[in-house]
Design an enzyme around this catalytic site. Structure first.
Site, short mmCIF file in Angstrom:
data_model
loop_
_atom_site.label_atom_id
_atom_site.label_comp_id
_atom_site.label_asym_id
_atom_site.label_seq_id
_atom_site.Cartn_x
_atom_site.Cartn_y
_atom_site.Cartn_z
N GLU A 290 16.28 43.20 54.93
CA GLU A 290 17.28 44.13 54.76
C GLU A 290 18.64 44.08 54.85
O GLU A 290 19.12 44.02 56.07
CB GLU A 290 16.43 45.48 55.55
CG GLU A 290 15.32 46.05 55.01
CD GLU A 290 14.86 47.35 55.77
OE1 GLU A 290 15.54 47.87 56.55
OE2 GLU A 290 13.77 48.00 55.61
N ARG A 320 42.85 34.75 52.27
CA ARG A 320 43.11 36.12 51.50
C ARG A 320 43.42 36.95 52.77
O ARG A 320 42.51 36.84 53.86
CB ARG A 320 41.78 36.50 51.03
CG ARG A 320 41.56 35.75 49.59
CD ARG A 320 40.34 36.26 48.87
NE ARG A 320 39.87 35.55 47.71
CZ ARG A 320 40.15 35.88 46.38
NH1 ARG A 320 41.09 36.73 46.13
NH2 ARG A 320 39.82 35.06 45.52
N HIS A 323 44.61 42.44 54.81
CA HIS A 323 44.94 43.58 53.89
C HIS A 323 44.50 44.74 54.63
O HIS A 323 43.42 44.57 55.65
CB HIS A 323 44.13 43.10 52.50
CG HIS A 323 44.29 41.98 51.55
ND1 HIS A 323 43.57 41.29 51.02
CD2 HIS A 323 45.58 41.12 51.44
CE1 HIS A 323 44.28 40.16 50.50
NE2 HIS A 323 45.41 40.20 50.88
N LYS A 333 35.28 48.83 56.31
CA LYS A 333 34.75 47.76 55.43
C LYS A 333 33.65 47.15 56.02
O LYS A 333 33.45 47.01 57.38
CB LYS A 333 35.99 46.61 55.32
CG LYS A 333 37.04 47.08 54.39
CD LYS A 333 37.92 45.97 54.02
CE LYS A 333 39.33 46.41 53.30
NZ LYS A 333 40.16 45.19 53.04
N TYR A 393 31.89 43.21 49.90
CA TYR A 393 32.19 44.23 51.14
C TYR A 393 32.10 45.51 50.72
O TYR A 393 32.68 45.89 49.38
CB TYR A 393 33.48 43.79 51.94
CG TYR A 393 34.75 43.88 50.97
CD1 TYR A 393 35.88 44.88 50.79
CD2 TYR A 393 35.18 42.60 50.44
CE1 TYR A 393 37.08 44.90 49.96
CE2 TYR A 393 36.33 42.51 49.40
CZ TYR A 393 37.14 43.59 49.35
OH TYR A 393 38.52 43.60 48.59
N ASP A 434 50.30 37.80 49.03
CA ASP A 434 49.93 37.72 50.53
C ASP A 434 51.18 36.92 51.20
O ASP A 434 51.18 36.86 52.30
CB ASP A 434 48.60 36.72 50.59
CG ASP A 434 47.61 37.75 50.42
OD1 ASP A 434 47.50 38.93 50.21
OD2 ASP A 434 46.13 37.14 50.22
#
Length: 447
Positions: A290, A320, A323, A333, A393, A434
């Site tokens: 799950e 990345r 943020h 998130k 996410y 970035d």
């Protein structure tokens, strides 16, 4: 403990991935200063070359040689630098090969890796020997024993094994392996555990020998012993130990499965961050798990509603981040890596938080299947460690370009250790956006 016919060996395994060897020096200092309870120890050290052999390795070797020079009860016999393949288990074998010309079958060998912090109490070697000899037919005595298979392999609770961060055995038992010491050619971390730590004990149990531990001094475990514990004891031992696994000290408040026993969660020193680990049900066909269950998540996080799920695909070396979105569109998130491997990073930007500007790094991968939850008020980023990584996410607020923001990934005040050299990344791949993110100080000034 006096027995002129016996020798006592200590084999210590580590790696050079941390260039200053801080934890190793702590462990070795304890070995040097805390009375072992035996007359003389022959010490071997093996260093897996995660990085190329370098200046820091030379310094480490010289300092250790100086530490044990003229020690009255410990003789440093050798320091070995070897391949990282097989990690601790190939280190154990390499040291045993050095020991062979010096030993008889009844001599004792104590193994310790960097994750085994200690010793913390006197007479540690003596008491391991006494526990080893307490029951007949014992092949290994460890600090702790785990009955569970690795959770990403199966949910079986019949795989009793000594946990190999600290354990004692005899030369005669090691010789039974011949040239086939467990997991010496493995490179995958999961396989090193499954084919190393678990196989080591199962090898002896299948031959009719037994295992015992300091944690359960009145128990001896045989192949047919019914499990009387169902969690990883090294994280929460109940006895005073000579050696503790590093997880015991990592500031983890608690680690347990939810009531439905499907999703395990881990809290960290930075309040609000939660690492979820699903339970894997594996068989010959593959596996089932799950990956998300609203009720299970809400038992841990409280009421939360995810409204959007995003997915990115990145190549090796892509970085990345960092943020976040500002209020009123701030986002929580829940991040997972479904293909490949990343290191995921969460930075606490909550102005009133006692851990403001502190960060946590967690490895997420298709193998460990873990998910990291970041509450609102955190910046998020990741570095791709595999040829390709697909990251998904969930968020509890919609994307808003007007509230999109970030912190420069290499901000001098955050001083995040991305460990590019460790992962073979010469220069991270960064987007133009970035590369122009604000500094932490600019963010502070905007509050």
């Amino acid at each position: 403990m006096k027995n002129t016919n016996l020798k006592y060996f200590h084999c210590y395994a580590t790696g050079n991935d941390f260039r200053f060897f801080r934890q190793d020096f702590k462990n070795l200092k304890r070995i040097k200063n805390i009375v072992s309870g035996v007359d003389e120890i022959y010490l071997f050290i093996a260093v897996s070359k995660v990085r190329r052999f370098n200046f820091f390795d030379i310094i480490f070797k010289k300092i250790v040689q100086k530490m044990f020079k003229n020690h009255p009860a410990i003789k440093l016999v050798g320091i070995i630098f070897k391949s990282n393949i097989g990690r601790d288990f190939s280190s154990y074998q390499a040291m045993f090969e050095k020991i062979k010309p010096l030993v008889s079958d009844n001599d004792y060998v104590f193994f310790q890796n960097r994750s085994g912090y200690g010793p913390f109490r006197e007479n540690w070697y003596k008491n391991f020997v006494e526990q080893f000899e307490k029951f007949p037919s014992v092949a290994i005595c460890g600090s702790t024993i785990n009955f569970c298979d690795h959770p990403f392999i199966s949910s079986n609770n019949d795989m009793a094994h000594v946990q190999t961060y600290s354990f004692l055995t005899k030369v005669s038992f090691l010789k039974l392996f011949g040239e086939d010491f467990p997991a010496i050619n493995e490179t995958d971390k999961l396989k090193i555990i499954a084919n190393g730590e678990i196989v080591l004990s199962q090898f002896f149990l299948n031959k009719g020998y037994k295992i015992t531990s300091i944690e359960w001094p009145n128990e001896v475990i045989a192949k047919d012993t019914i499990a009387f514990n169902n969690y990883d004891i090294k994280d929460r031992p109940t006895k005073k130990h000579y050696f503790y696994h590093r997880e015991y000290f990592r500031g983890i408040k608690h680690k347990r499965y939810t009531r439905d026993n499907i999703m395990k969660f881990t809290n960290f020193k930075i309040d609000g961050l939660v690492l979820f680990t699903p339970k894997i049900f594996a068989d010959s066909r593959g596996y089932f798990m799950e990956s998300f269950k609203q009720g299970s998540v809400e038992k841990i996080l409280g009421k939360i509603k995810f409204v959007q799920e995003n997915e990115s695909c990145s190549s090796f070396g892509v970085l990345r981040g960092l943020h976040f979105q500002t209020k009123p569109f701030a986002q929580s998130k829940l991040v997972r890596c479904v293909v490949g491997k990343i290191i995921d990073i969460a930075v606490d930007l909550r102005p009133k938080s006692p851990t403001f500007a502190q960060y946590k790094i967690v490895e997420l991968s298709e193998e460990n299947k873990q998910q990291l939850f970041l509450p609102q008020g955190f910046a998020h980023g990741f570095l791709t460690l595999s040829e390709k990584a697909i990251v998904q996410y969930k968020v509890d607020n919609y994307y808003s370009p007007e509230h999109d923001s970030g912190i420069f990934w290499n901000d001098k005040d955050l001083a995040i250790n991305w460990e590019f050299e460790k992962y073979g990344i010469k220069k991270p791949i960064i987007s133009d956006k970035d590369a122009k993110q604000q500094s932490l100080q600019e963010f502070r000034n905007s509050l």
